[in-house]
Design a protein around this motif. Structure first.
Motif, PDB file in Angstrom:
ATOM      1  N   ILE A   1       0.838  -1.193   0.000  1.00 35.45           N
ATOM      2  CA  ILE A   1       0.000   0.000   0.000  1.00 35.45           C
ATOM      3  C   ILE A   1       0.880   1.252   0.000  1.00 35.45           C
ATOM      4  N   THR A   2       0.266   2.375  -0.320  1.00 34.56           N
ATOM      5  CA  THR A   2       0.840   3.692  -0.040  1.00 34.56           C
ATOM      6  C   THR A   2      -0.148   4.395   0.884  1.00 34.56           C
ATOM      7  N   VAL A   3       0.355   5.284   1.708  1.00 33.54           N
ATOM      8  CA  VAL A   3      -0.507   6.009   2.644  1.00 33.54           C
ATOM      9  C   VAL A   3      -0.306   7.503   2.424  1.00 33.54           C
ATOM     10  N   GLU A   4      -1.378   8.174   2.066  1.00 34.20           N
ATOM     11  CA  GLU A   4      -1.305   9.610   1.780  1.00 34.20           C
ATOM     12  C   GLU A   4      -2.075  10.402   2.839  1.00 34.20           C
ATOM     13  N   TYR A   5      -1.374  11.310   3.490  1.00 30.01           N
ATOM     14  CA  TYR A   5      -2.007  12.193   4.475  1.00 30.01           C
ATOM     15  C   TYR A   5      -2.369  13.515   3.824  1.00 30.01           C
ATOM     16  N   ARG A   6      -3.611  13.943   4.062  1.00 27.14           N
ATOM     17  CA  ARG A   6      -4.057  15.250   3.608  1.00 27.14           C
ATOM     18  C   ARG A   6      -4.525  16.049   4.828  1.00 27.14           C
ATOM     19  N   PRO A   7      -3.614  16.775   5.474  1.00 19.81           N
ATOM     20  CA  PRO A   7      -3.959  17.516   6.703  1.00 19.81           C
ATOM     21  C   PRO A   7      -4.838  18.728   6.401  1.00 19.81           C
ATOM     22  N   LEU A   8      -5.853  18.906   7.218  1.00 19.92           N
ATOM     23  CA  LEU A   8      -6.831  19.978   7.031  1.00 19.92           C
ATOM     24  C   LEU A   8      -6.828  20.958   8.197  1.00 19.92           C
ATOM     25  N   GLY A   9      -7.478  22.084   7.960  1.00 21.30           N
ATOM     26  CA  GLY A   9      -7.698  23.060   9.027  1.00 21.30           C
ATOM     27  C   GLY A   9      -9.150  23.079   9.466  1.00 21.30           C
ATOM     28  N   PHE A  10      -9.823  21.931   9.378  1.00 25.92           N
ATOM     29  CA  PHE A  10     -11.243  21.838   9.725  1.00 25.92           C
ATOM     30  C   PHE A  10     -11.529  22.360  11.138  1.00 25.92           C
ATOM     31  N   LEU A  11     -10.660  22.031  12.078  1.00 31.20           N
ATOM     32  CA  LEU A  11     -10.955  22.288  13.493  1.00 31.20           C
ATOM     33  C   LEU A  11     -10.194  23.494  14.041  1.00 31.20           C
ATOM     34  N   ASP A  12      -9.920  24.472  13.198  1.00 29.86           N
ATOM     35  CA  ASP A  12      -9.243  25.685  13.681  1.00 29.86           C
ATOM     36  C   ASP A  12     -10.029  26.363  14.799  1.00 29.86           C
ATOM     37  N   THR A  13     -11.348  26.245  14.759  1.00 33.54           N
ATOM     38  CA  THR A  13     -12.162  26.891  15.788  1.00 33.54           C
ATOM     39  C   THR A  13     -12.083  26.164  17.132  1.00 33.54           C
TER      40      THR A  13
ATOM     41  N   SER B   1      -9.361  25.646  18.672  1.00 30.78           N
ATOM     42  CA  SER B   1      -8.231  26.208  19.406  1.00 30.78           C
ATOM     43  C   SER B   1      -8.294  27.723  19.272  1.00 30.78           C
ATOM     44  N   THR B   2      -7.526  28.418  20.089  1.00 29.39           N
ATOM     45  CA  THR B   2      -7.528  29.885  20.037  1.00 29.39           C
ATOM     46  C   THR B   2      -6.481  30.430  19.085  1.00 29.39           C
ATOM     47  N   THR B   3      -5.723  29.546  18.432  1.00 32.54           N
ATOM     48  CA  THR B   3      -4.611  29.992  17.591  1.00 32.54           C
ATOM     49  C   THR B   3      -4.594  29.346  16.211  1.00 32.54           C
ATOM     50  N   ASN B   4      -5.739  28.840  15.753  1.00 33.28           N
ATOM     51  CA  ASN B   4      -5.781  28.132  14.468  1.00 33.28           C
ATOM     52  C   ASN B   4      -4.752  27.005  14.457  1.00 33.28           C
ATOM     53  N   TYR B   5      -4.736  26.221  15.524  1.00 32.08           N
ATOM     54  CA  TYR B   5      -3.704  25.190  15.651  1.00 32.08           C
ATOM     55  C   TYR B   5      -3.739  24.184  14.510  1.00 32.08           C
ATOM     56  N   SER B   6      -4.918  23.792  14.065  1.00 28.50           N
ATOM     57  CA  SER B   6      -5.008  22.791  13.000  1.00 28.50           C
ATOM     58  C   SER B   6      -4.221  23.227  11.774  1.00 28.50           C
ATOM     59  N   SER B   7      -4.434  24.462  11.345  1.00 26.68           N
ATOM     60  CA  SER B   7      -3.739  24.972  10.164  1.00 26.68           C
ATOM     61  C   SER B   7      -2.256  25.197  10.449  1.00 26.68           C
ATOM     62  N   ARG B   8      -1.927  25.627  11.657  1.00 24.76           N
ATOM     63  CA  ARG B   8      -0.508  25.839  11.990  1.00 24.76           C
ATOM     64  C   ARG B   8       0.252  24.515  11.976  1.00 24.76           C
ATOM     65  N   ALA B   9      -0.367  23.478  12.537  1.00 31.01           N
ATOM     66  CA  ALA B   9       0.291  22.171  12.566  1.00 31.01           C
ATOM     67  C   ALA B   9       0.412  21.605  11.158  1.00 31.01           C
ATOM     68  N   ALA B  10      -0.633  21.783  10.336  1.00 34.56           N
ATOM     69  CA  ALA B  10      -0.585  21.308   8.951  1.00 34.56           C
ATOM     70  C   ALA B  10       0.482  22.056   8.162  1.00 34.56           C
ATOM     71  N   ASN B  11       0.615  23.352   8.424  1.00 28.05           N
ATOM     72  CA  ASN B  11       1.673  24.134   7.773  1.00 28.05           C
ATOM     73  C   ASN B  11       3.050  23.615   8.177  1.00 28.05           C
ATOM     74  N   ALA B  12       3.223  23.330   9.461  1.00 26.30           N
ATOM     75  CA  ALA B  12       4.508  22.811   9.939  1.00 26.30           C
ATOM     76  C   ALA B  12       4.839  21.483   9.266  1.00 26.30           C
ATOM     77  N   ALA B  13       3.827  20.625   9.093  1.00 27.27           N
ATOM     78  CA  ALA B  13       4.048  19.341   8.423  1.00 27.27           C
ATOM     79  C   ALA B  13       4.477  19.561   6.978  1.00 27.27           C
ATOM     80  N   ALA B  14       3.861  20.540   6.309  1.00 29.40           N
ATOM     81  CA  ALA B  14       4.247  20.858   4.934  1.00 29.40           C
ATOM     82  C   ALA B  14       5.671  21.398   4.891  1.00 29.40           C
TER      83      ALA B  14
END
Length: 296
Positions: free
Chosen positions: A163-175, A177-190
């Motif tokens: 198999i191959t495993v592809e991660y597609r990180p989203l910012g769905f749950l930015d609300t 956290s108080t700092t848009n953590y979902s998008s910040r963490a996804a940006n860091a992964a990128a």
């Protein structure tokens, strides 16, 4: 002359001495009280200044983290235009060249959510390993549970070339956290996959392993930077500070919503979404094994 031979003080003299001592004691106490008031006053001033500085730092940080994100931006090297990073065997990732994504290119979401979600780029390819595509959010507790339950077997199958495993990180749950953590963490992964793709899988594992609770600030940018270097990645400091791939995360999140992805994790195997329709009651291992067997 010895004290015994000193002339005896009169009552008036003794009274005057006592009054003088009392005056000296009062003055000393007044000076002490004044000094203490000054110290307390300056202490209060210092505390107020410290509070103002802390509040200013928090406000500045929140303004920075919640600032508007551009609608157009680059994809990272080794990240595809659908927001994904594909893990192959061991530490290898599927190589891709940087591109540009534009929010305006995403068609509007249909008025009625589709009964069957079709994830772009998730469809099977002949003579290739089975594709597993995961839409995830790094603050999503259910995503963490999915990883805890299945990551070991997915890694084993990936290392076997099945198999191959592809991660597609989203910012769905930015609300959440108080700092848009979902998008910040996804940006860091990128940032990590752009700089040090061989460490991407370990970084994703660490993000889930150190997942913050919903409702707070999440991990700070400084913590995300350190986590990257801790797994052996090159410095991502500038990439994180500049929010280089936040437009990419924004695009991926919008595209996921447009195609009908409504929550995380959303799991696709050979383009078919697990847990929906015919697969609603099928355990994930069974669903995946059937796809692998079909490729033999």
């Amino acid at each position: 002359m010895s004290p015994a031979n000193e002339p005896r003080q009169s009552k008036a003299e003794r009274t005057a001495v006592a009054r003088e001592k009392a005056r000296e004691i009062r003055e000393a106490q007044l000076k002490k009280d004044k000094r203490n008031k000054l110290l307390i006053g300056w202490g209060i001033v210092a505390a107020v200044v410290a509070i103002i500085v802390i509040v200013a730092l928090v406000v500045t940080s929140n303004i920075k983290n919640n600032a508007p994100v551009a609608d157009e931006g680059p994809t990272p090297a080794n990240g595809n235009i659908n927001g994904g990073v594909t893990l192959l065997a061991n530490t290898e990732v599927l190589k891709t060249e940087p591109a540009t994504v534009k929010l305006a290119d995403i068609p509007p979401a249909p008025a009625t959510p589709p009964a069957v979600v079709t994830a772009p780029g998730a469809e099977p390819e002949a003579a290739k390993p089975v594709k597993v595509v995961l839409y995830v959010d790094f603050i999503c507790p259910v995503c963490k549970s999915f990883e805890a339950q299945y990551n070991e077997s997915l890694t084993s199958l990936r290392n076997e070339g099945k198999i191959t495993v592809e991660y597609r990180p989203l910012g769905f749950l930015d609300t959440r956290s108080t700092t848009n953590y979902s998008s910040r963490a996804a940006n860091a992964a990128a940032c990590v996959v752009n700089e040090s793709p061989e460490t991407y899988a370990d970084f994703v594992n660490t993000l889930f392993g150190k997942q913050p609770a919903e409702g707070g600030a999440g991990l700070s940018d400084a913590e995300l930077k350190k986590m990257a270097t801790d797994v052996g990645a090159k410095s991502i400091d500038t990439c994180v500070d500049d929010k280089t791939y936040r437009p990419y995360v924004k695009y991926t999140t919008a595209e996921a919503s447009a195609i009908g992805v409504s929550g995380t994790p959303s799991v696709f195997v050979e383009g078919k979404q697990w847990g929906k329709g015919d697969s609603a009651q099928i355990p994930f291992e069974q669903f995946l094994t059937a796809a692998i067997d079909a490729k033999k």
